[in-house]
Write a protein that holds these residues in place. Structure first.
Motif, PDB file in Angstrom:
ATOM      1  N   ALA A  37       0.839  -1.209   0.000  1.00 33.32           N
ATOM      2  CA  ALA A  37       0.000   0.000   0.000  1.00 33.32           C
ATOM      3  C   ALA A  37       0.865   1.246   0.000  1.00 33.32           C
ATOM      4  O   ALA A  37       0.618   2.208  -0.752  1.00 33.32           O
ATOM      5  N   GLY A  38       1.901   1.244   0.841  1.00 33.47           N
ATOM      6  CA  GLY A  38       2.807   2.388   0.868  1.00 33.47           C
ATOM      7  C   GLY A  38       3.545   2.571  -0.441  1.00 33.47           C
ATOM      8  O   GLY A  38       3.753   3.705  -0.899  1.00 33.47           O
ATOM      9  N   LEU A  39       3.937   1.461  -1.073  1.00 35.33           N
ATOM     10  CA  LEU A  39       4.648   1.554  -2.343  1.00 35.33           C
ATOM     11  C   LEU A  39       3.754   2.136  -3.434  1.00 35.33           C
ATOM     12  O   LEU A  39       4.203   2.952  -4.248  1.00 35.33           O
ATOM     13  N   ILE A  40       2.492   1.731  -3.461  1.00 37.51           N
ATOM     14  CA  ILE A  40       1.547   2.299  -4.437  1.00 37.51           C
ATOM     15  C   ILE A  40       1.541   3.821  -4.323  1.00 37.51           C
ATOM     16  O   ILE A  40       1.632   4.545  -5.319  1.00 37.51           O
ATOM     17  N   ASN A  41       1.437   4.312  -3.078  1.00 34.17           N
ATOM     18  CA  ASN A  41       1.336   5.759  -2.884  1.00 34.17           C
ATOM     19  C   ASN A  41       2.661   6.477  -3.097  1.00 34.17           C
ATOM     20  O   ASN A  41       2.694   7.618  -3.598  1.00 34.17           O
ATOM     21  N   ALA A  42       3.765   5.838  -2.735  1.00 44.50           N
ATOM     22  CA  ALA A  42       5.071   6.457  -2.982  1.00 44.50           C
ATOM     23  C   ALA A  42       5.310   6.596  -4.487  1.00 44.50           C
ATOM     24  O   ALA A  42       5.839   7.619  -4.954  1.00 44.50           O
ATOM     25  N   CYS A  43       4.906   5.589  -5.239  1.00 41.92           N
ATOM     26  CA  CYS A  43       5.028   5.681  -6.699  1.00 41.92           C
ATOM     27  C   CYS A  43       4.100   6.760  -7.253  1.00 41.92           C
ATOM     28  O   CYS A  43       4.459   7.494  -8.175  1.00 41.92           O
ATOM     29  N   HIS A  44       2.913   6.860  -6.664  1.00 40.78           N
ATOM     30  CA  HIS A  44       1.971   7.902  -7.090  1.00 40.78           C
ATOM     31  C   HIS A  44       2.582   9.291  -6.896  1.00 40.78           C
ATOM     32  O   HIS A  44       2.485  10.151  -7.783  1.00 40.78           O
ATOM     33  N   LEU A  45       3.231   9.501  -5.758  1.00 40.32           N
ATOM     34  CA  LEU A  45       3.817  10.810  -5.458  1.00 40.32           C
ATOM     35  C   LEU A  45       5.026  11.122  -6.332  1.00 40.32           C
ATOM     36  O   LEU A  45       5.322  12.295  -6.582  1.00 40.32           O
ATOM     37  N   THR A  46       5.730  10.092  -6.762  1.00 38.76           N
ATOM     38  CA  THR A  46       6.959  10.313  -7.538  1.00 38.76           C
ATOM     39  C   THR A  46       6.755  10.053  -9.029  1.00 38.76           C
ATOM     40  O   THR A  46       7.733   9.958  -9.782  1.00 38.76           O
ATOM     41  N   ASN A  47       5.474   9.946  -9.445  1.00 40.95           N
ATOM     42  CA  ASN A  47       5.132   9.764 -10.863  1.00 40.95           C
ATOM     43  C   ASN A  47       5.801   8.530 -11.469  1.00 40.95           C
ATOM     44  O   ASN A  47       6.330   8.551 -12.584  1.00 40.95           O
ATOM     45  N   ARG A  48       5.782   7.441 -10.701  1.00 43.67           N
ATOM     46  CA  ARG A  48       6.319   6.173 -11.185  1.00 43.67           C
ATOM     47  C   ARG A  48       5.182   5.176 -11.421  1.00 43.67           C
ATOM     48  O   ARG A  48       4.125   5.259 -10.789  1.00 43.67           O
ATOM     49  N   GLU A  49       5.431   4.216 -12.289  1.00 44.26           N
ATOM     50  CA  GLU A  49       4.533   3.082 -12.488  1.00 44.26           C
ATOM     51  C   GLU A  49       5.200   1.843 -11.893  1.00 44.26           C
ATOM     52  O   GLU A  49       6.428   1.677 -11.998  1.00 44.26           O
TER      53      GLU A  49
END
Length: 753
Positions: free
Chosen positions: A177-189
């Motif tokens: 869950a944290g990784l999903i949001n960290a990627c969201h914040l850093t514009n990563r897929e």
């Protein structure tokens, strides 16, 4: 990675907590009445034969006639207890009991701990598999790798109920869950990120498997163990490690981290060095989840890379990967649809639900408890553990995924109704109290403990300090520090103690109090004696002069006496008569009783004020108030001599027109609390059982509160003193150290005011 916090306490306090009263942390309570012979006949022989035959004819009926559908076994052999290692099955029992308590506290799942004295996987598997008729689900816990992989997979294959090894999948789900949001914040897929996993134990392998199932590419993940990178062709790999081997020429953790987007650490403290972090890709994502100390602390990581997003398993840093966000709610959803397993779809649904919840606006009570950083961003990518919305959001997502993936035996037809039912399963008071503790830690206040020569008070003061809830200020004589040392407090001299014999502002106190009481017949020398000898007078003056933010007293003298002494110094809120509230807290209900401490025979106007202020307290504690003015008479039947004040209170509220809560009276407790009475008195304005009970007089109120405390099965908070200008609370003489800490937190936080 953690299910608790980093609150400090002494070993003696931990042992006392587990041993006081009934030993341990759990007990079995019958959910049906067992008072009469007829009750017993229905519960056992001969009545029990009827559901027995029904279940024999249709095994699914066990979910209707027994507790199976809401019962989870927490099972361990103690081979990997927390961070303590292999200490054996019996030593794991306190942890497993604790897990059972968390199931009940967070998701209303009944749970029992089972410790198996074997390290043989086959024997363990056979023992658990034979228990399938007893339970609706199995939570495996604290079992070392690689045996835990064999045990879990074999049990999932053999059993037709949800099985989950939380050490693996709980950490995996929350970190995902944290990784999903960290990627969201850093514009990563997810499909593009390059991940380094440090550690190759149960949790690390589960985390890796889950993020791959969510879209992270196999060849984008480098897993490291103590010997370095797990690569194809390495000759010492077991089947679980080899599943994550890749074709790479990198051999060390330092090599692996060059240009990596994500670090997932499930290894050891200090394993990730700042110079390694410096070589990662822009805006690196670091999950340092070693327990109890992370691979790198957030300040160290931020110093090396200010653009990093960092999560750990600790509550004293942002972004705590806390398993309690997952396992209670995952099992709740799985049980409610009678899922035959917990599959990848359900785990991913839980992770996505947690990620989405963190992106929503944080409820006011959660924000107040955790501080302004708790809005979606680099320091808030994972929901707070005590967010009350978790109970609704995560089980619903898990249940839906179980239905969509075909493993639900009892699909839910109305998801909106299901979410409403989930909200009603837990008492909001427990969340509010927990958040009050978190708020105290975020904004610690100075709290006076007026009876600083009492062991109970000293224990409470130390628990208040060690819990990080505030700064205890003791009132006492010269031997207070000696008493603290006798209780095992190592830094006793660092505790602030106010002694009226040595405090420099005593003359100022005397003058202040003399001006208040000189026209009540007090002589100046009498006031000097009061300030020097009466701890409540002295402590109240300290509070009045700003030496502290709140005050606790009451364990050495009757409530009325303590209140008289406090009121010689401190004033009530203008126009308000102070009063007391006892709060009865159950698993799914809370009842507020008032006035239980102050006014012997309140007038109609006073009853209205008590009702309005108690309703405000109820609302601050998470409840929509439904107020009942209690009496022995039901709407005038029978007539009596002491009913007019109650009727007047109702008339006064009626005359106001707009009243921000439901109210009704006069009525006895059964009419106020029993839903069946709504049919008998359909004109009642209460839409449900009352939760604020306004008592007709002090005698009735105080007796009822104390009877409930001594005889009732629910927890009792209070009395909480409401209506004073300064935050002051007066405990009962029988209050425990835990009771005093709760009152101190409520006083400092303003819930009781």
């Amino acid at each position: 990675m953690s299910e608790g916090s980093n609150v400090k306490f002494s070993e003696a306090e931990a042992l006392e907590f587990h041993s006081q009263g009934r030993a341990g942390k759990i007990e079995i309570i019958a959910s049906k009445p067992m008072a009469t012979q007829r009750d017993l006949s229905l519960a056992y022989s001969p009545g029990v034969a009827v559901p027995v035959r029904a279940i024999a004819e249709d095994p699914a009926a066990a979910y209707d006639y027994t507790a199976k559908g809401n019962l989870v076994a927490v099972i361990s052999n103690g081979t990997a207890i927390l961070g303590l290692g292999n200490l054996g099955a019996l030593a794991s029992k306190p942890v497993m009991e604790g897990k059972a308590v968390l199931f009940k506290r967070f998701a209303d799942v009944d749970s029992i701990d089972i410790e198996l004295a074997t390290e043989d996987p086959d024997k363990f598997i056979e023992a658990v598999a034979l228990m399938e008729p007893s339970f609706g689900g199995i939570n495996l816990e604290d079992i070392k790798a690689p045996e835990c992989f064999i045990i879990e997979q074999t049990l999932r294959d053999r059993m037709n109920i949800p099985i989950m090894h939380d050490d693996q999948h709980g950490t995996a789900i929350i970190s995902a869950a944290g990784l999903i949001n960290a990627c969201h914040l850093t514009n990563r897929e997810l499909k593009d990120v390059r991940v380094v996993v440090n550690g190759a134990g149960a949790a690390a392998i589960a985390c890796t498997a889950l993020i791959k199932a969510m879209g992270v590419r196999h060849d984008h993940v480098l897993m490291c163990d103590r010997k370095g990178v797990i690569y194809q062709g390495r000759g010492d790999l077991d089947q679980w490690k080899s599943a994550h081997a890749v074709d790479t020429d990198r051999r060390s953790l330092e090599d692996a981290l060059v240009d990596a987007d994500v670090f997932l650490g499930l290894s050891a403290a200090g394993a990730l060095k700042p110079e390694m972090v410096a070589k990662m890709a822009p805006r690196p994502i670091i999950f340092a989840m070693a327990n109890p100390d992370p691979e790198i602390t957030p300040p160290e990581a931020k110093a090396a890379r200010p653009d990093a997003i960092v999560a750990t398993g600790r509550s004293d840093y942002p972004n705590q990967v806390n398993n309690v966000l997952g396992f209670p709610f995952i099992f709740r959803g799985a049980l409610d649809v009678r899922a035959t397993t917990i599959n990848e779809e359900m785990k991913i649904a839980a992770a996505q639900a947690l990620a989405e919840l963190a992106r929503e606006a944080v409820p006011e009570e959660v924000a107040a408890a955790y501080g302004k950083a708790h809005s979606f961003g680099a320091d808030y990518i994972i929901p707070a553990p005590f967010d009350p919305r978790l109970m609704e959001v995560v089980p619903a997502a898990v249940a839906q995924a179980a239905m969509d993936s075909g493993v639900a035996q009892k699909p839910i037809a109305d998801m909106a109704a299901y979410r409403t039912a989930l909200r009603s399963r837990l008492n909001p008071t427990t969340s509010v109290l927990t958040l009050a503790y978190e708020a105290a830690r975020g904004n610690p206040k100075r709290v006076l403990f007026a009876e600083g020569e009492e062991d109970t008070v000293l224990r409470a003061a130390m628990a208040f300090r060690d819990g990080g809830y505030g700064i205890p200020v003791l009132v006492g004589r010269d031997d207070v520090h000696d008493r603290l040392r006798a209780l095992g407090v190592e830094d006793a001299t660092g505790i602030e103690v106010f002694n009226s014999r040595t405090y420099g502002r005593v003359p100022e106190m005397v003058d202040h109090l003399y001006k208040r009481v000189q026209r009540r017949g007090y002589l100046h020398r009498e006031v000097e004696r009061l300030v020097n000898q009466d701890r409540n007078i002295f402590a109240s003056l300290l509070l009045e002069l700003g030496e502290a933010d709140a005050m606790i007293t009451g364990v050495t003298r009757p409530y009325a006496q303590s209140l008289r002494e406090v009121r010689r110094v401190l004033d009530p809120v203008e126009g308000v008569t102070p009063f007391g509230i006892h709060v009865l807290v159950g698993q799914s209900h809370t009842v507020f009783l008032a006035d239980t401490t102050v006014t012997e025979r309140p007038s109609g106007e006073q009853l209205v004020d008590i009702a309005c202020h108690t309703a405000e307290v109820a609302r601050r504690m998470g409840h929509e108030p439904r107020v009942a003015f209690l009496s022995y008479s039901t709407f005038g039947n029978p007539e009596g001599n002491y009913l007019e004040r109650i009727r007047e209170a109702v008339r006064l509220l009626d005359a106001r027109g707009e009243v921000p809560f439901e109210y009704e009276g006069e009525m006895p407790p059964d009419v106020a609390l029993n839903p069946k009475m709504q049919k008998v008195y359909p004109f009642s304005r209460l839409t449900g059982p009352a939760n604020v009970l306004i008592m007709p007089g002090l005698q009735t109120a105080n007796i009822a509160a104390k009877l409930l405390k001594e005889l009732g099965g629910d927890a009792m908070i209070g009395p909480m003193l409401v209506g004073m200008q300064k935050p002051v609370q007066i405990a009962s003489m029988t209050a425990s150290a835990s009771d005093l800490v709760t009152l101190a937190v409520l006083a400092a936080g303003g819930i009781a005011r």
